[in-house]
Structure formats: structure tokens, C-alpha cells
Design a protein around this motif. Structure first.
Motif, PDB file in Angstrom:
ATOM      1  N   SER A   1      -6.788  -5.030  26.240  1.00 14.96           N
ATOM      2  CA  SER A   1      -7.137  -4.927  27.689  1.00 14.96           C
ATOM      3  C   SER A   1      -5.840  -5.515  28.365  1.00 14.96           C
ATOM      4  N   SER A   2      -6.034  -5.621  29.656  1.00 15.85           N
ATOM      5  CA  SER A   2      -4.738  -5.837  30.464  1.00 15.85           C
ATOM      6  C   SER A   2      -4.891  -7.555  30.472  1.00 15.85           C
ATOM      7  N   ILE A   3      -3.648  -7.975  30.872  1.00 16.22           N
ATOM      8  CA  ILE A   3      -3.551  -9.434  31.270  1.00 16.22           C
ATOM      9  C   ILE A   3      -4.199  -9.925  32.439  1.00 16.22           C
ATOM     10  N   SER A   4      -4.432  -8.875  33.287  1.00 15.13           N
ATOM     11  CA  SER A   4      -5.090  -9.107  34.594  1.00 15.13           C
ATOM     12  C   SER A   4      -6.496  -9.800  34.237  1.00 15.13           C
TER      13      SER A   4
ATOM     14  N   THR B   1     -14.004 -13.139  22.156  1.00 10.45           N
ATOM     15  CA  THR B   1     -12.748 -12.254  22.092  1.00 10.45           C
ATOM     16  C   THR B   1     -12.698 -11.146  23.059  1.00 10.45           C
ATOM     17  N   GLU B   2     -11.410 -10.701  23.277  1.00  8.74           N
ATOM     18  CA  GLU B   2     -11.248  -9.834  24.546  1.00  8.74           C
ATOM     19  C   GLU B   2     -12.196  -8.463  24.368  1.00  8.74           C
ATOM     20  N   THR B   3     -12.336  -8.007  22.954  1.00  4.96           N
ATOM     21  CA  THR B   3     -13.334  -7.017  22.762  1.00  4.96           C
ATOM     22  C   THR B   3     -14.636  -7.210  23.109  1.00  4.96           C
ATOM     23  N   THR B   4     -15.190  -8.224  22.961  1.00 10.23           N
ATOM     24  CA  THR B   4     -16.426  -8.566  23.333  1.00 10.23           C
ATOM     25  C   THR B   4     -16.578  -8.659  24.637  1.00 10.23           C
ATOM     26  N   VAL B   5     -15.641  -9.154  25.438  1.00 10.56           N
ATOM     27  CA  VAL B   5     -15.671  -9.316  26.778  1.00 10.56           C
ATOM     28  C   VAL B   5     -15.892  -7.893  27.635  1.00 10.56           C
TER      29      VAL B   5
ATOM     30  N   PHE C   1      -6.467 -13.946  20.985  1.00  8.02           N
ATOM     31  CA  PHE C   1      -5.597 -13.271  21.979  1.00  8.02           C
ATOM     32  C   PHE C   1      -4.515 -12.690  21.784  1.00  8.02           C
ATOM     33  N   GLY C   2      -4.091 -11.441  22.226  1.00  2.29           N
ATOM     34  CA  GLY C   2      -2.961 -10.582  21.957  1.00  2.29           C
ATOM     35  C   GLY C   2      -3.332  -9.427  20.950  1.00  2.29           C
ATOM     36  N   THR C   3      -4.415  -9.307  20.311  1.00  6.06           N
ATOM     37  CA  THR C   3      -4.857  -8.392  19.506  1.00  6.06           C
ATOM     38  C   THR C   3      -5.632  -7.372  20.168  1.00  6.06           C
ATOM     39  N   GLY C   4      -6.377  -7.452  21.386  1.00  4.38           N
ATOM     40  CA  GLY C   4      -6.889  -6.655  21.810  1.00  4.38           C
ATOM     41  C   GLY C   4      -6.320  -5.439  22.718  1.00  4.38           C
TER      42      GLY C   4
END
Ligand code: C2E
Ligand code: MG
Ligand code: MG
Length: 821
Positions: free
Chosen positions: A735-738, A700-704, A730-733
Motif C-alpha cells: 500500500s501507499s505511504i499516504s 497489518t497493512e493488508t488487513t486494513v 510495516f514495509g511488507t505490504g
């Protein structure tokens, strides 16, 4: 004055042999009509280097030897009235050119033939003169000298019987010569002394008994001689055997000089030196004598043991070599203070480095020793090994010590203080509060701005907490960004929860002000867990309760407060049970990997699977992850759990080669943070002989984001091996798209919540889903829409550009067997 008169009858003239044995030089000089030496005793040779015969042959020798500065005195001396004792000290040069101070005691007398003769005794007072230079009161010196200037000469026969003794014996020893003549010379030696210390030969000589003929030359010794009152005096004796006309020894001649006071003071000095030496050597404390320049004069064995060095090493040391680096400046300062006499003594404690490099603690005392004139002379240092004591004390000090970074107390101390306060609270039947304050996202500051910025932030926060709590509260930093505040029980009613919460809110407000860290501005925030004491509370239990409350507040979101209450206690208890159960379950391998198909949306063919863990609980049956994953993640049990899933997935892939596409395995933050994650995955693939291209990891985004560097490296490595990398939910975190561009991602999975919200007409969910699909295709990533339950949803996501789909519509998670055709 009658030229022939003298004081009393003239004593029997002693033979020349006898005169030659006198410790002082005696002489007879003709003064008028012409100056010449008529007789001078043998001692002159030793004194001035010329023999008596040389003086007889060359009358000018006397004048040439005289120091010209004393010519006047000599003239005065020569013209002194006959019969009057005269004393003068004149300087003479020896044959070797050495300048001596020679004291003359002279009396002159006219002989019947009209010749004026001077009878003199010469004594070398050079040493005295040297001392005299330093004395202002020369009169006093002369007084002292004349008091002691009284030699005794005696002669004994071969049987040791005294035959002659000079009259000065009365003045010096109190005897009348008549008392002694006829007595044994040995009787004069005081019985108190250790006669064995005087060697056999000399004793024989002074006692005048036995065969003295074989003793050649002059013998000298100091011995105790009896006075008439019976008390002994120290005399320096100088003796020689006397031979008769036949050349055979027939007695002795001994000169005695009173050296009592010198010997007594010398002995006293030696005794005190001995005493000092003994007490220094035997002292259990380390003792060192220093010169004022810091060099070592002496070090006792205890000191050598203390520093485990030998004496030679210690003697070569300087005071600056003794203190440990940290205490050097202080030690130096003290030494200077004492050595200059600014203070007479000083005590303290210093670290010292032993020869083996071990640092020890010593307690020391340094004292200044002054010389007779009161001037600083040297220093005595006393050292005691405090290390065992110090270690015990340091342990205590540790408990009370502050956290070096913030100056707050530490965990040990707060535990101790808390249990004291709990006792007070119990006694007063009041309650007290513990606040567990923890900074939100502190790691981000540490990771992005560096640890020194992190330290600065902690100091600021500590200061702000201090300013926000009542004066009687105690504060500790217990670890990293974790602070504990113990509120004092108020004497009357104690502090109620509301008041505690108010303090907590105050702390949050104080912390939440902008902080400048170098060029950056940060607005810190903190979450607070609050626990109130119960009648049976322990310090440990209360800290744990506050920590749990804090933990709960943090999962509620940032900058929250949470009180440890009954539901939380129940939840904590449940978690605890859950943790135990999970451990057992891992042990018993109760976890199963269920497979859910991923389909191509255009034709609904299965292109892969996602593995989802299930707990095959012995009583509750199949349990879904939401019931146990949070606890597994908190406790780290997710790591072994994840391995069991991975192993089952690899086993299934090996067993069922016909299974289409990749299988996605979920990897949690804890797993991704494990440095062994890649080798674990590779290990399981290898163990079952599975092609890495059959596997994908779902993160997940948050994990990363939580551990960007580490995650990036691990994911890049996995991708390099051909393993797929899917960005889950995806889409819940935030973080930036980059992130998508920077991370080695191969696909994105649209979170189920978007799919649920999709509508027939335009909506923000639609817009986002469309945008994300475009992004994925633009970046060349696989796009998978999750949680598709209806045909409509399937149609919509396909229309929005999503290639793949997953959801109950296509199949629920099930054991792998379910998917084998
Ligand atoms: P996830 O990775 O997003 O997995 C998808 C979740 O959605 C799964 O829930 C799945 O059963 C559920 N799902 C799939 N299709 C539908 C649908 O049409 N409707 C609804 N309502 N739900 C659907 P599950 O199995 O309960 O797993 C929940 C989460 O637990 C997973 O979310 C994943 O993050 C985590 N997880 C599952 N298995 C593992 C695992 O082995 N290791 C780790 N670390 N996490 C896992
Ligand atoms: Mg997943
Ligand atoms: Mg998901």
C-alpha cells in the motif's frame, strides 16, 4: 266473376262476440258506393288506439291513419277484383303516432243491395317487418309467413264441449271441424305438457270446464295442442269467457295461433342456454365471457374462486385487470388477436394477481364466438390454476435454469449435470475434470467501480470462459466471481491432467485481456483450482476438491493454477482436523496471551508489551500462532480466539496496575471486519475496568487495505477512545505511504525482515529503514523496530532513527507473571 260466388259454401257466420276474441282484428268495410267501416272487432283498439265506434263515426280515420307512402297500395287494394283473396301490408299510425305494419288479408264481395263489402283480417307484422328489413329475400319471408298465417278459433259451451271451430283447423292442426265439434275442448290439449305450468284459471278457460264466469278479461298462454296425427304443436291461445243474453257465462271463445316453430326454437335456445349456464356454473375451470372491448359479461364461480374475488368484482373487471404486470402486454396482444378474429383461439400460461395480492400461474384458452353472420361477437376464456403444478415445475426449471447475470448454469444445475457425467465417466472408466475459476481481487472492482461495473466484468469473464473451453464443457457461475467448468470425459481415454491444465491456462489467458468498464480499464486475472475425478468421486466432493485447489492456488499468489493432488488432500484433511481441534480448544479456553516487552532503544527501559497468542495444547504443549492462525482465520475462529486473548490482556492489566505502558493486541482482518469489533474491545475494557489508554491494537497493512472504509471507521473510533493504533509488519505490504496519513494510526512497527537484513554499511534495507523512521517521526508516530536479536541490530535501528524496539534481545514472549517485578 259472380259477385255472390265464393270458394265453397259460406261458413256459419260466427257471432260478433266470437269475432271479438280473435287474436287478429277482423273487419268488414263498405268499399262501394262509399268507403266506411261497417264492423271492426274489439282488437282494433289495442292495435291502433281507436275504438270501433270511433271508426264507425269517422270514416276518414282510416285514410288519415294510413301512411301516405302506401296510398297507391291502398288504392290498388280497394280496386282489387271482388271474390279474389288479396293480401297487402300497409303502414298505419296509431293514435299515439307509432308506425305499424298491418297486414290485410281481404276478400271483397258484392251484397245483394249493390254494396261492395270487403271482409278483412288485420295482423300487426311490425316486428316481422323490422326483421324483414334485414332480409334480402322478402319473397321467402312472405312464403314463411303464409305458411304459418293460419289461426284457429273455437267456441266451447259451459261444459267444455266444442260447439264451433273455424275451418282453418284443418290446415293448422289437421282436424276436420266435424271431428272436433261435440268433443271436450280439454281433449285437444296434449298430455305431454306440464299443464300445471299453465295456471289454473287459464287452463279452465281453455278447457272450457268448471266455472269460468269469474274470469274477467282475456287470458293468454302457449300450450301444446294435439294435431290429428297425434303429434302436438305449440299454439298461442287467447281466450275469453262468453256470456249469454242473461249476462251469465255460458262458454268460452279461444283463438289459437300456430307458434310451434318459434316455441321450439326458443325452447331449444333456452335449453342450450340452460346447458351452457349449467356447464359454466358447474365447471371446475374458471370461465369468463368477455365482450370484444375486454369487459366481462359473465364469470363462473370457479373463476371467482381462482382469483378469490366475488362475482360483482369480476363483472366490473376488464381483461387487462386480470393479468399480472409482467404478462400484461402479452395478454393484451393475445386478446386483440382473438377478438379481431385474427386467430380463432389461443392458449397460453399467464401470471394473474389474486384479490389478496398473491400471484398465481394459470393456463388459459381464449376462443372467439361469432354471431350468426360470422362476425366476431364475444370471447370465452377458460382458466386453470397451474400454481401447484407450476411450483413443482419451477423447482425443476430452477435446476436447469441459468444464472440470470451471465446466462451460465447455476450451482444446482452443475451439481446435477456433474453427477450425470460422473456416471458416464465411471461407466467408460475415464476421468473428468472440474475447474474452479475465481477472479483475483474482484471485490476491489466491485468496491471501487460499483456493482454494475462488477456485473459487467462478470459478463465479460463468462463470455471469455465460454470461448476458452471445449464445446462439450459445461459452465456455471456458482457464486459472485466463482465459475465452475466441468470438462466432459473424452470417450476413449478421458482427459488427463495435462489437458485439463491446458484448458485452465487457456481460460486464464482469455480472462487476462484488458476490459473497459466505463472510463476505466481493468486487466482481470483468475486463479484456477483443478480437480480430476477418481473412481469413487461424488459431484459435491469434486467441486470441493477444485475449490480447495483454487484456494491453495490463491494463497500461492495471484493468477495461479493448482491441481488437487495427494499433498493438497492431506493438507485439506489436516486443516479439517485442525479446525475441529481449534473449536474444542476455544471451548476449553486453551489459548493464552504471552507478553513480549517493548523497550525504549536509548535506555532499554520497558515501555509496553505486545500480547501474542499461544495454544496450550493438551499433548503438544505450547504451540505458536503460525501453526494454527491461518486455519483460525479461514474458519472465522480467530474471532472468538481473539476475544479470549483480549479478555486475558484486560484481566492482566486490571490485575497488574504496575505493568508499564500499553499492551498491543493483534487484530486480524476477520476481526476488524466484524461490525461489533469496537464494542467487543470496549466491552472487555469495561468489564475489567481498564483505561483504554493502556491498550493498543496492531493491524497489518493488508488487513486494513482489504476493507478500507470499514477499517478506517473502526480504527478512528478506537483511537477516539484513547486506544493506540499500530501499523504492524510495516514495509511488507504494497500500500501507499499516504495510507499512514489517512488512517488514524499512532505508531508503526518495522517488520522483522528489515531488521534481519540490516548491515554495517549502506544497503537498500538500511536506506528503507532510515526512510521509514524519518517518515514516522515526520508524521509524529511512534516507531517500533521488531525482531531485534542482537546488540548490533539494536544499535543500528537506533542510529537509523527508531525510538522503540522489540525482540528476543530484550525478552521473549512469556506469561504476564514473568514480567512482574
Ligand atoms: P507479529 O504481530 O508481527 O508478532 C511478532 C512476532 O515476532 C511474534 O511471533 C513474536 O514471537 C516474533 N518475535 C518477536 N521478537 C522476535 C525475535 O527477536 N526474533 C524472531 N525470530 N521472532 C520474534 P508469533 O508470536 O509467532 O506471532 C506471529 C504472528 O501471529 C504475529 O506477528 C501476529 O501477526 C499473529 N498473532 C500473534 N498473536 C495474535 C493474536 O492474539 N491475534 C491475532 N489476530 N494475531 C496474533
Ligand atoms: Mg503484532
Ligand atoms: Mg509484526
Amino acid at each position: 266473376m259472380d259477385a255472390h260466388s265464393g270458394p265453397g259454401p259460406a261458413p256459419a257466420t260466427p257471432p260478433r262476440d266470437l269475432l271479438d276474441q280473435l287474436p287478429d282484428v277482423v273487419y268488414v268495410a263498405e268499399v262501394e258506393p262509399r268507403f266506411r267501416i261497417e264492423y271492426v272487432s274489439d282488437g282494433i283498439t289495442e292495435l291502433l288506439g281507436w275504438t270501433p265506434s270511433e271508426f264507425y263515426a269517422d270514416p276518414g280515420l282510416v285514410r288519415r291513419g294510413l301512411d301516405p307512402r302506401d296510398a297507391d297500395q291502398l288504392a290498388q287494394f280497394l280496386s282489387s277484383p271482388a271474390g279474389v283473396p288479396f293480401q297487402v301490408t300497409l303502414r298505419w299510425r296509431t293514435s299515439r303516432g307509432r308506425l305499424l305494419f298491418l297486414q290485410h288479408r281481404v276478400r271483397s264481395r258484392w251484397r245483394a243491395d249493390g254494396v261492395l263489402l270487403a271482409y278483412g283480417v288485420l295482423r300487426d307484422v311490425t316486428a316481422t317487418k323490422a326483421v324483414e328489413k334485414h332480409l334480402v329475400d322478402t319473397e321467402r319471408l312472405y312464403g314463411l309467413l303464409s305458411e304459418h298465417a293460419s289461426d284457429v278459433v273455437y267456441q266451447a259451451d259451459a261444459a267444455g264441449i266444442v260447439r264451433y271451430v273455424s275451418p282453418s283447423v284443418r290446415q293448422t292442426l289437421g282436424w276436420a271441424p266435424a271431428d272436433l265439434i261435440g268433443r271436450r275442448a280439454g281433449d285437444l290439449l296434449a298430455p305431454q305438457q306440464d299443464l300445471d305450468a299453465i295456471d289454473e284459471q287459464r287452463r279452465r278457460l281453455y278447457e272450457g270446464v268448471g266455472d269460468v264466469g269469474d274470469i274477467e278479461g282475456v287470458a293468454e298462454a302457449e300450450m301444446l295442442v294435439l294435431t290429428s296425427s297425434g303429434s302436438p304443436r305449440w299454439m298461442a291461445a287467447r281466450g275469453r269467457a262468453v256470456r249469454g243474453d242473461d249476462g251469465q257465462p255460458n262458454g268460452i271463445v279461444v283463438g289459437l295461433r300456430d307458434v310451434h316453430d318459434q316455441v321450439v326454437s326458443r325452447r331449444a335456445l333456452a335449453a342450450s342456454e340452460q346447458l351452457f349456464r349449467t356447464s359454466m356454473m358447474q365447471n371446475p375451470n374458471g370461465l369468463v365471457l368477455f365482450r370484444r372491448d375486454g369487459s366481462v359479461i359473465a364469470a363462473n364461480p370457479a373463476f371467482c374462486t381462482l382469483l378469490q374475488a366475488d362475482e360483482a368484482t369480476m363483472l366490473a373487471a376488464r381483461v387487462s385487470d386480470l393479468a399480472a404486470e409482467e404478462d400484461l402486454a402479452e395478454a393484451h396482444r393475445t386478446f386483440v388477436q382473438v377478438s379481431t378474429g385474427e386467430v380463432e383461439s389461443e392458449v397460453g400460461a399467464t401470471r394473474m394477481v389474486r384479490a389478496d395480492g398473491v400471484v398465481i400461474w394459470t393456463r388459459w384458452g381464449l376462443s372467439l364466438i361469432r354471431d350468426a353472420d360470422g362476425e366476431p361477437d364475444y370471447l370465452v376464456g377458460q382458466y386453470q390454476d397451474l400454481t401447484p403444478e407450476h411450483e413443482a415445475r419451477e423447482r425443476l426449471a430452477f435446476l436447469s435454469e441459468h444464472d440470470g447475470l451471465t446466462g451460465l448454469h447455476n450451482r444446482e444445475w452443475i451439481l446435477h449435470a456433474l453427477s450425470m457425467r460422473l456416471r458416464v465417466a465411471r461407466a467408460a472408466t475415464s476421468t473428468l475434470g472440474v475447474l474452479h475459476v475465481d477472479l483475483d481481487r474482484f471485490r476491489l472492482v466491485n468496491d471501487s467501480l460499483g456493482t454494475s461495473a462488477g456485473d459487467d466484468l462478470l459478463r465479460v469473464v463468462a463470455e471469455r470462459i465460454r470461448g476458452a473451453v471445449p464445446a462439450d464443457a459445461i459452465i456455471a457461475r456458482t457464486s459472485g466471481d466463482e465459475f465452475i467448468v466441468v470438462l466432459a470425459p473424452s470417450e476413449a481415454a478421458g482427459m488427463d491432467l495435462e489437458a485439463m491444465d491446458e484448458v485452465a491456462a487457456g481460460i486464464q489467458r482469455a480472462i487476462g485481456q484488458e476490459v473497459r468498464l466505463g472510463a476505466r480499464r481493468v486487466i482481470p486475472s483468475a486463479s484456477v483450482g483443478i480437480a480430476e475425478s477418481q473412481p469413487g468421486s461424488t459431484a459435491e466432493g469434486l467441486l470441493r476438491a477444485a475449490a480447495l485447489a483454487h484456494h491453495q492456488s490463491k494463497s500461492d499468489g495471484r493468477s495461479r493454477r493448482r491441481v488437487f493432488d495427494a499433498p493438497l488432500a492431506a493438507e485439506a484433511a489436516r486443516r479439517l482436523t485442525m479446525e475441529e481441534e481449534l473449536r474444542d480448544a476455544i471451548e476449553r479456553q486453551e489459548f493464552l496471551a504471552y507478553f513480549q516487552p517493548v523497550v525504549r532503544l536509548s535506555d532499554e527501559t520497558v515501555v509496553g508489551f505486545e500480547a501474542l497468542v499461544r495454544w496450550n495444547h493438551p499433548h503438544r504443549g505450547i504451540v505458536t500462532p503460525d501453526a494454527f492462525l491461518p486455519v483460525a482465520e479461514q474458519t472465522g475462529l480467530v474471532v472468538p480466539l481473539g476475544e479470549q486473548v483480549l479478555d486475558q490482556v484486560c484481566a492482566a492489566l486490571a490485575r497488574e496496575p504496575g505493568l508499564p505502558g500499553r499492551v498491543g493486541v493483534n487484530i486480524s482482518a476477520m476481526q476488524l471486519g466484524d461490525p461489533g469489533v469496537v464494542s467487543t474491545i470496549v466491552g472487555h475494557l469495561a468489564k475489567h475496568g481498564v483505561d483504554p489508554r493502556r491498550l493498543a491494537v496492531e493491524v497489518t497493512e493488508t488487513t486494513v487495505v482489504r476493507q478500507l472504509d470499514l477499517a478506517q471507521a473502526a480504527l478512528a473510533e478506537l483511537r477516539g477512545l484513547g486506544i493506540g493504533v499500530h501499523m504492524d509488519d510495516f514495509g511488507t505490504g504494497y500500500s501507499s505511504i499516504s495510507l499512514l496519513r489517512d488512517l488514524p494510526v499512532t505508531g508503526i512497527k518495522l517488520d522483522r525482515r528489515f531488521v534481519t537484513e540490516l548491515t554495517e554499511h549502506d544497503s537498500s534495507a538500511n536506506a528503507l529503514a532510515t526512510g521509514l523512521a524519518g517518515l514516522a517521526s515526520g508524521l509524529g508516530l511512534e516507531s517500533i523496530a521488531e525482531g531485534i536479536e542482537t546488540d548490533e541490530q539494536a544499535r543500528l535501528v537506533l542510529a537509523q532513527g527508531w525510538t522503540f524496539g522489540q525482540g528476543y534481545l530484550f525478552g521473549r514472549p512469556a506469561p504476564v507473571e514473568h514480567w512482574i517485578a
